[in-house]
Design a protein around this motif. Structure first.
Motif, short mmCIF file in Angstrom:
data_model
loop_
_atom_site.label_atom_id
_atom_site.label_comp_id
_atom_site.label_asym_id
_atom_site.label_seq_id
_atom_site.Cartn_x
_atom_site.Cartn_y
_atom_site.Cartn_z
N VAL A 139 0.89 -1.16 0.00
CA VAL A 139 0.00 0.00 0.00
C VAL A 139 0.92 1.21 0.00
O VAL A 139 1.75 1.37 0.90
CB VAL A 139 -0.94 0.02 1.21
N THR A 140 0.80 2.00 -1.04
CA THR A 140 1.71 3.11 -1.27
C THR A 140 0.93 4.42 -1.33
O THR A 140 -0.20 4.46 -1.84
CB THR A 140 2.48 2.87 -2.58
N MET A 164 -9.97 7.83 3.18
CA MET A 164 -9.17 7.60 1.98
C MET A 164 -9.81 6.57 1.06
O MET A 164 -10.51 5.66 1.51
CB MET A 164 -7.77 7.13 2.37
N VAL A 165 -9.53 6.72 -0.24
CA VAL A 165 -9.92 5.74 -1.25
C VAL A 165 -8.68 4.94 -1.63
O VAL A 165 -7.63 5.51 -1.92
CB VAL A 165 -10.51 6.43 -2.49
N LEU A 166 -8.82 3.62 -1.61
CA LEU A 166 -7.73 2.72 -2.00
C LEU A 166 -7.95 2.28 -3.44
O LEU A 166 -9.04 1.82 -3.80
CB LEU A 166 -7.69 1.50 -1.08
N GLY A 167 -6.92 2.38 -4.26
CA GLY A 167 -6.98 1.91 -5.63
C GLY A 167 -6.14 0.67 -5.83
O GLY A 167 -5.09 0.50 -5.19
N ASN A 214 -2.36 0.00 -4.41
CA ASN A 214 -1.69 -1.28 -4.34
C ASN A 214 -0.68 -1.35 -5.48
O ASN A 214 -1.01 -1.74 -6.60
CB ASN A 214 -2.71 -2.42 -4.45
N LEU A 215 0.56 -0.95 -5.21
CA LEU A 215 1.62 -1.01 -6.20
C LEU A 215 2.59 -2.12 -5.84
O LEU A 215 2.75 -2.48 -4.67
CB LEU A 215 2.38 0.32 -6.25
N PHE A 216 3.26 -2.66 -6.86
CA PHE A 216 4.31 -3.64 -6.62
C PHE A 216 5.61 -2.90 -6.29
O PHE A 216 5.93 -1.87 -6.87
CB PHE A 216 4.50 -4.55 -7.83
N THR A 217 6.36 -3.45 -5.36
CA THR A 217 7.47 -2.71 -4.77
C THR A 217 8.64 -2.49 -5.72
O THR A 217 9.49 -1.63 -5.44
CB THR A 217 7.97 -3.41 -3.49
#
Length: 300
Positions: A139-140, A164-167, A214-217
């Motif tokens: 989570v970024t 907050m809104v999570l994408g 939700n990004l990949f690290t």
């Protein structure tokens, strides 16, 4: 010898019908230990294809004949082809393949994950050495959001996530290693979840359409945009080490040694930098792979 079969963007059934006598999944099509070519596959995203190029070229430098089948698609498509021996080597992520084989498997360290994975894999499949390189879910947030709310870890979200809104991709909403686990592990419940194509997530975060993503690290856009990856102290997302998954009968000692050498050299930092060259700078993945192997003394 380099034989390359490009599979990007085509459904499996169409590929099979179009290939005829040269069907890439024809039984007995890969070899290695038995004297034929080792077939390296990849999924249909840039990092997987880059890793397949690294694996293949490292094996070629060791004198192994290699064929390539890149951009195959999802794990649901390619896993059975590794199991059957039509694919011999595949760049995998130890936690992800464990979750595929056992959805109830707990998150753990790299060592714990590999121990469970070795038990879960069917006879004929095995993993070789894992690398230190990991590509994990995260989570970024933007630097501005992190500073505004004092965010450094997922635990910090509990008191503010309701604003907050999570994408993220649609599957993240229903996964244990996703929205479900965030609520259970950290007490984090967002105001809403917005399904966003992975390729558009960084833009959505930058534009403020979502406040967390939700990004990949190993996504190079994280560093390019100064985003903040929130720490995961409870290890919700588990280990996701880059790990070769192989068909035991198709991979001989020279290939194994070459793949283990890649794993010994590959780090998260180096993989992120290589991704930047391919994804941001639009360099050719095969060329990037060859240059990195030469830098690491693995190009023969």
């Amino acid at each position: 010898m380099r034989n390359r079969i490009a599979l990007v963007g085509l459904p499996l059934a169409l590929l099979l019908s179009a290939c005829g006598a040269s069907d890439p999944y024809e039984e007995g099509g890969s070899g290695g230990e038995g004297g034929g070519a080792v077939v390296v596959g990849s999924a249909d995203f840039p990092e997987s294809q880059l890793l397949a190029e690294i694996y293949g070229r490292a094996m070629e430098a060791a004198g192994v004949e290699v064929e390539y089948q890149l951009g195959i698609g999802s794990r649901e498509v390619y896993y059975s082809q590794i199991e059957s021996g039509n694919l011999a080597v595949f760049p995998e992520y130890n936690g992800a393949i464990l979750a595929y084989l056992d959805e109830d498997a707990p998150s753990g360290s790299s060592e714990e994950t590999n121990a469970l994975l070795e038990e879960a894999l069917p006879e004929g499949l095995e993993i070789l050495d894992s690398s230190a390189a990991e590509n994990k879910d995260s989570v970024t947030v933007t630097r501005e959001t992190a500073d505004e709310y004092g965010l450094t870890s997922l635990a910090d979200l509990a008191e503010v996530s309701g604003e907050m809104v999570l994408g993220g991709p649609p599957e993240f909403e229903t996964r244990q290693q996703g929205v479900v686990g965030l609520a259970e592990t950290y007490g984090v419940e967002f105001a809403s979840f917005r399904s966003v194509d992975v390729a558009l997530l960084t833009q959505a975060l930058s534009d403020g359409d979502v406040q967390a993503a939700n990004l990949f690290t190993t996504d190079p856009q994280i560093a390019a945009n100064g985003f903040v990856v929130l720490e995961d102290p409870e290890n919700l997302f588990g280990a996701q080490n880059v790990t070769p998954l192989v068909n035991s009968d198709q991979v001989g000692p020279e290939a194994r040694e070459a793949l283990d050498a890649v794993s010994a050299a590959l780090t998260t930092e180096s993989l992120t930098a290589l991704n930047e060259r391919v994804i941001v700078d639009n360099e050719n993945a095969a060329d990037v792979a060859q240059e990195w192997l030469a830098e690491e003394g693995l190009a023969g």
